[in-house]
Design an enzyme around this catalytic site. Structure first.
Site, mmCIF file in Angstrom:
data_model
loop_
_atom_site.group_PDB
_atom_site.id
_atom_site.type_symbol
_atom_site.label_atom_id
_atom_site.label_comp_id
_atom_site.label_asym_id
_atom_site.label_seq_id
_atom_site.Cartn_x
_atom_site.Cartn_y
_atom_site.Cartn_z
ATOM 1 N N SER A 161 36.000 -36.736 -69.335
ATOM 2 C CA SER A 161 34.566 -36.461 -69.404
ATOM 3 C C SER A 161 33.956 -37.170 -70.597
ATOM 4 O O SER A 161 34.634 -37.424 -71.601
ATOM 5 C CB SER A 161 34.321 -34.953 -69.534
ATOM 6 O OG SER A 161 32.963 -34.671 -69.814
ATOM 7 N N TYR A 175 36.062 -27.357 -73.644
ATOM 8 C CA TYR A 175 35.973 -28.355 -72.571
ATOM 9 C C TYR A 175 36.227 -29.761 -73.120
ATOM 10 O O TYR A 175 36.996 -30.545 -72.547
ATOM 11 C CB TYR A 175 34.587 -28.260 -71.937
ATOM 12 C CG TYR A 175 34.313 -29.227 -70.817
ATOM 13 C CD1 TYR A 175 34.736 -28.955 -69.517
ATOM 14 C CD2 TYR A 175 33.586 -30.398 -71.047
ATOM 15 C CE1 TYR A 175 34.452 -29.831 -68.477
ATOM 16 C CE2 TYR A 175 33.302 -31.271 -70.017
ATOM 17 C CZ TYR A 175 33.736 -30.984 -68.741
ATOM 18 O OH TYR A 175 33.454 -31.861 -67.717
ATOM 19 N N LYS A 179 39.285 -32.283 -72.181
ATOM 20 C CA LYS A 179 39.015 -33.585 -71.571
ATOM 21 C C LYS A 179 39.559 -34.731 -72.424
ATOM 22 O O LYS A 179 40.038 -35.738 -71.889
ATOM 23 C CB LYS A 179 37.516 -33.751 -71.334
ATOM 24 C CG LYS A 179 36.953 -32.858 -70.242
ATOM 25 C CD LYS A 179 37.663 -33.088 -68.909
ATOM 26 C CE LYS A 179 36.923 -32.448 -67.746
ATOM 27 N NZ LYS A 179 37.627 -32.653 -66.455
#
Length: 293
Positions: A161, A175, A179
């Site tokens: 991401s 997150y 990632k």
């Protein structure tokens, strides 16, 4: 659905998180290109809670209705055993495995002072372990095939991401860390698995999905309406052609991470030297203060 000259004809692919959003677009395109698809989706909410077999089965039904081949799987990819069942289902149903697309993910955003342990653990589990577990079982299968004398030409496409690479996003420490770990995992796996005929790449997509619509500060951007007939730069379908290319037997790329959004694709590079200081003797705090500023 798949034509005889489809670039994925004869290849079996697992796509995780394929019941909605980007994963769904991957599954539909792969089937149109001739692949046999295992559509994996636990069917949970944005935060990973709950389960529903409906989303995965609906994608399978759409593929089959169009003349393609697909089967649903609702195993939790954050489970080592669940990931093993997923890989085994592909082998048992379609006779082998050629492509693994790791796409499943959840969000539990919070600023670090407010983040609960469960929020951290859940996101790391689904994203990072949810990549590593299917990759482990797929790699073990391909290694065994190679040791048995088979010629393996397999591909893995992971999903990193922008949040974990070039665009850190406040409120997404869990997150972003997951990632970033996926990007690193991709490079290590590419180095390890080349000997078994496996290529490993990753994408860092930006698209309109239920997760991005729920991301603080980004929902309004992704929700903006696009006039009919104009190019929708945030449509999740824009992401899938790159994944299909990376999955093809004719693609030779490995160890790459690509940012992809709308009509743009950029190759990303990881940590690298931007400046260096040296000393002829031991470092001291005073020297470092003077040299580093």
């Amino acid at each position: 659905m798949g034509s005889l000259d489809g670039r994925l004809q004869g290849r079996t692919a697992i796509i995780t998180g394929a019941g909605r959003g980007i994963g769904r677009e991957h599954a539909l395109l792969f089937a149109r290109e001739g692949a046999k698809v295992v559509v994996n989706d636990l069917g949970g909410a944005n935060d990973g809670t709950g389960s529903d077999a409906g989303p995965a089965q609906e994608v399978v039904d759409e593929i089959v209705a169009a003349g393609g081949e697909a089967v649903a799987n609702t195993d939790n990819v954050a489970s080592w055993d669940g990931a093993g069942r997923l890989v085994q289902q592909a082998v048992d149903t379609f006779g082998g495995l050629d492509v693994l697309v790791n796409n499943a993910g959840i969000l539990r955003d919070a600023f670090l002072p407010n983040m609960e342990e469960s929020q951290w653990d859940a996101v790391i589990a689904v994203h990072l372990k949810g990549h590593a577990a299917p990759l482990h079982h797929a790699a073990a299968y391909w290694k065994a095939q190679t040791k048995a004398g088979a010629t393996v030409d397999a591909a893995v496409i992971n999903t990193a991401s922008a949040s974990g690479t070039f665009m850190p996003n406040a409120g997404q420490a869990n997150y972003g860390a997951a990632k970033a770990g996926i990007a690193a995992l991709t490079l290590v796996a590419a180095d390890e698995l080349e000997r078994y005929g496996v290529r490993v790449n990753a994408i860092a997509p930006i698209a309109r999905t239920r997760l991005t619509l729920a991301t603080p500060g980004m929902g309004a951007l992704f929700a903006a309406e696009v006039p009919e007939g104009e190019f929708d730069a945030f449509a999740p379908a824009n992401i899938s052609p790159l994944v299909a290319y990376l999955a093809g037997a004719d693609c030779k790329l490995t160890g790459k991470v690509y940012a992809v959004q709308g009509g743009g694709i950029s190759e990303l590079a990881g940590w690298h030297d931007v400046s260096t200081i040296e000393t002829d003797g031991p470092w001291t705090v005073d020297i470092l203060r003077d040299r580093l500023g």
